[in-house]
Every structure is written in C-alpha cells, then in structure tokens.
Scaffold this motif. Structure first.
Motif, PDB file in Angstrom:
ATOM      1  N   VAL A 213       0.854  -1.186   0.000  1.00  0.00           N
ATOM      2  CA  VAL A 213       0.000   0.000   0.000  1.00  0.00           C
ATOM      3  C   VAL A 213       0.893   1.240   0.000  1.00  0.00           C
ATOM      4  N   SER A 214       0.525   2.213  -0.823  1.00  0.00           N
ATOM      5  CA  SER A 214       1.287   3.461  -0.852  1.00  0.00           C
ATOM      6  C   SER A 214       0.828   4.345   0.307  1.00  0.00           C
ATOM      7  N   PRO A 215       1.672   5.275   0.745  1.00  0.00           N
ATOM      8  CA  PRO A 215       1.249   6.183   1.811  1.00  0.00           C
ATOM      9  C   PRO A 215      -0.022   6.961   1.442  1.00  0.00           C
ATOM     10  N   LYS A 216      -0.129   7.366   0.177  1.00  0.00           N
ATOM     11  CA  LYS A 216      -1.307   8.117  -0.272  1.00  0.00           C
ATOM     12  C   LYS A 216      -2.584   7.281  -0.145  1.00  0.00           C
ATOM     13  N   VAL A 217      -2.528   6.048  -0.621  1.00  0.00           N
ATOM     14  CA  VAL A 217      -3.708   5.177  -0.581  1.00  0.00           C
ATOM     15  C   VAL A 217      -4.057   4.827   0.864  1.00  0.00           C
ATOM     16  N   LEU A 218      -3.055   4.577   1.705  1.00  0.00           N
ATOM     17  CA  LEU A 218      -3.333   4.280   3.107  1.00  0.00           C
ATOM     18  C   LEU A 218      -3.969   5.480   3.791  1.00  0.00           C
ATOM     19  N   THR A 219      -3.464   6.670   3.522  1.00  0.00           N
ATOM     20  CA  THR A 219      -4.054   7.889   4.096  1.00  0.00           C
ATOM     21  C   THR A 219      -5.508   8.036   3.664  1.00  0.00           C
ATOM     22  N   GLN A 220      -5.783   7.856   2.379  1.00  0.00           N
ATOM     23  CA  GLN A 220      -7.156   7.957   1.873  1.00  0.00           C
ATOM     24  C   GLN A 220      -8.058   6.907   2.516  1.00  0.00           C
ATOM     25  N   THR A 221      -7.546   5.694   2.645  1.00  0.00           N
ATOM     26  CA  THR A 221      -8.325   4.605   3.239  1.00  0.00           C
ATOM     27  C   THR A 221      -8.654   4.913   4.691  1.00  0.00           C
ATOM     28  N   LEU A 222      -7.660   5.332   5.464  1.00  0.00           N
ATOM     29  CA  LEU A 222      -7.893   5.645   6.876  1.00  0.00           C
ATOM     30  C   LEU A 222      -8.858   6.815   7.036  1.00  0.00           C
ATOM     31  N   ARG A 223      -8.768   7.794   6.169  1.00  0.00           N
ATOM     32  CA  ARG A 223      -9.705   8.930   6.231  1.00  0.00           C
ATOM     33  C   ARG A 223     -11.130   8.478   5.948  1.00  0.00           C
ATOM     34  N   ARG A 224     -11.301   7.635   4.939  1.00  0.00           N
ATOM     35  CA  ARG A 224     -12.642   7.137   4.620  1.00  0.00           C
ATOM     36  C   ARG A 224     -13.198   6.300   5.770  1.00  0.00           C
ATOM     37  N   LEU A 225     -12.345   5.470   6.377  1.00  0.00           N
ATOM     38  CA  LEU A 225     -12.794   4.655   7.508  1.00  0.00           C
ATOM     39  C   LEU A 225     -13.134   5.540   8.705  1.00  0.00           C
ATOM     40  N   GLU A 226     -12.365   6.594   8.897  1.00  0.00           N
ATOM     41  CA  GLU A 226     -12.656   7.530   9.982  1.00  0.00           C
ATOM     42  C   GLU A 226     -13.964   8.276   9.703  1.00  0.00           C
ATOM     43  N   ASP A 227     -14.142   8.747   8.486  1.00  0.00           N
ATOM     44  CA  ASP A 227     -15.385   9.441   8.114  1.00  0.00           C
ATOM     45  C   ASP A 227     -16.599   8.533   8.277  1.00  0.00           C
ATOM     46  N   GLY A 228     -16.420   7.241   8.022  1.00  0.00           N
ATOM     47  CA  GLY A 228     -17.516   6.287   8.147  1.00  0.00           C
ATOM     48  C   GLY A 228     -17.792   5.856   9.579  1.00  0.00           C
ATOM     49  N   GLY A 229     -16.948   6.268  10.501  1.00  0.00           N
ATOM     50  CA  GLY A 229     -17.155   5.908  11.898  1.00  0.00           C
ATOM     51  C   GLY A 229     -16.555   4.572  12.303  1.00  0.00           C
ATOM     52  N   PHE A 230     -15.690   4.017  11.453  1.00  0.00           N
ATOM     53  CA  PHE A 230     -15.093   2.715  11.743  1.00  0.00           C
ATOM     54  C   PHE A 230     -13.759   2.824  12.487  1.00  0.00           C
ATOM     55  N   VAL A 231     -13.122   3.991  12.377  1.00  0.00           N
ATOM     56  CA  VAL A 231     -11.790   4.198  12.945  1.00  0.00           C
ATOM     57  C   VAL A 231     -11.749   5.548  13.652  1.00  0.00           C
ATOM     58  N   ASP A 232     -11.065   5.577  14.789  1.00  0.00           N
ATOM     59  CA  ASP A 232     -10.753   6.828  15.480  1.00  0.00           C
ATOM     60  C   ASP A 232      -9.294   7.158  15.246  1.00  0.00           C
ATOM     61  N   ARG A 233      -9.023   8.418  15.026  1.00  0.00           N
ATOM     62  CA  ARG A 233      -7.649   8.913  14.851  1.00  0.00           C
ATOM     63  C   ARG A 233      -7.334   9.787  16.050  1.00  0.00           C
ATOM     64  N   THR A 234      -6.250   9.467  16.754  1.00  0.00           N
ATOM     65  CA  THR A 234      -5.844  10.231  17.933  1.00  0.00           C
ATOM     66  C   THR A 234      -4.454  10.798  17.696  1.00  0.00           C
ATOM     67  N   VAL A 235      -4.335  12.115  17.882  1.00  0.00           N
ATOM     68  CA  VAL A 235      -3.053  12.785  17.747  1.00  0.00           C
ATOM     69  C   VAL A 235      -2.544  13.119  19.142  1.00  0.00           C
ATOM     70  N   TYR A 236      -1.353  12.643  19.461  1.00  0.00           N
ATOM     71  CA  TYR A 236      -0.725  12.914  20.748  1.00  0.00           C
ATOM     72  C   TYR A 236       0.313  14.017  20.564  1.00  0.00           C
ATOM     73  N   PRO A 237       0.309  15.006  21.464  1.00  0.00           N
ATOM     74  CA  PRO A 237       1.269  16.110  21.310  1.00  0.00           C
ATOM     75  C   PRO A 237       2.696  15.609  21.536  1.00  0.00           C
ATOM     76  N   ALA A 238       3.463  15.671  20.503  1.00  0.00           N
ATOM     77  CA  ALA A 238       4.865  15.259  20.553  1.00  0.00           C
ATOM     78  C   ALA A 238       5.550  15.826  19.325  1.00  0.00           C
ATOM     79  N   VAL A 239       6.858  15.779  19.297  1.00  0.00           N
ATOM     80  CA  VAL A 239       7.601  16.199  18.128  1.00  0.00           C
ATOM     81  C   VAL A 239       8.465  15.024  17.687  1.00  0.00           C
TER      82      VAL A 239
END
Length: 124
Positions: A58-84
């Motif tokens: 899977v390419s990074p672009k396709v994985l990003t699109q897939t995860l976004r669609r799954l998140e939009d559909g309510g199947f996946v949660d995306r959590t961003v933790y503050p870090a560098v």
C-alpha cells in the motif's frame, strides 16, 4: 422487499436499490485496503508506519485515503498525541470492531480457498 433507503428505518435498507447509501458502505468495506487495515487494527491502536509496513504494497497516499474514509464512516478513530514529531494512532471504534469479525472471516476464507480459485487469481 424494500427499494428505498431514505426513511432512516433499518427495515427499508436495500443494498440492491440503485440509490441506497448502503452501496457506499459496501464499497468502502469491500475495498481490499479497508478490509486489511481493519484487520491490522484488531489487536489495538496502530501508528501509520506500523500499518503501512503490515499492509505490504500500500502506498502512503492510498493508506491515508483509506484511513480517512474509515474515519469518516465511523469505523476508525484517529488520535493525535502532542509530541515532536506528532504521534498519531488509529484505532477501531465499536462499529469498526463489529465489522472486523465478518471481514476476518472473509480474509480467512480467501486464504483457505486460494488454491481452489480458478483463472481470476492473478500470478504473484
């Protein structure tokens, strides 16, 4: 049998009806990268890089699109933790966990019956 899906009532959903939104969900979940990403998250939250390594090819672009669609559909949660750099994890929601079982059965069936499948199988 019902032919529309616009009432919001479950008993009126008909995936065979041309205008039924069920088709969009089926399109999302029947996508190979969606089915594989959901399977890869069954054991808990995963970082993007881990998912990309697990879903070989899977390419990074396709994985990003897939995860976004799954998140939009309510199947996946995306959590961003503050870090560098930012630490981002993807995790199945309750809805995602509920669909992971039938998708897991389908993945298992494919692995079990791959040698029985005829010419539709592409050479690797």
């Amino acid at each position: 049998m019902a032919t529309t899906c616009d009432s919001g009532r479950h008993d009126l959903h008909d995936v065979y009806a041309a205008q039924c939104p069920c088709r969009e969900v089926l399109d999302l979940l029947a996508n190979k990268w969606s089915a594989l990403a959901i399977g890869a998250m069954e054991d808990g939250p995963q970082r993007f890089g881990v998912l990309q390594r697990r879903l070989q090819g899977v390419s990074p672009k396709v994985l990003t699109q897939t995860l976004r669609r799954l998140e939009d559909g309510g199947f996946v949660d995306r959590t961003v933790y503050p870090a560098v750099p930012p630490h981002v994890e993807y995790e199945l929601t309750a809805l995602g966990r509920s669909v992971s079982e039938p998708l897991g059965q389908l993945r298992g069936w494919v692995e079990e019956h791959l040698d029985d499948i005829g010419p539709v199988r592409r050479a690797v």
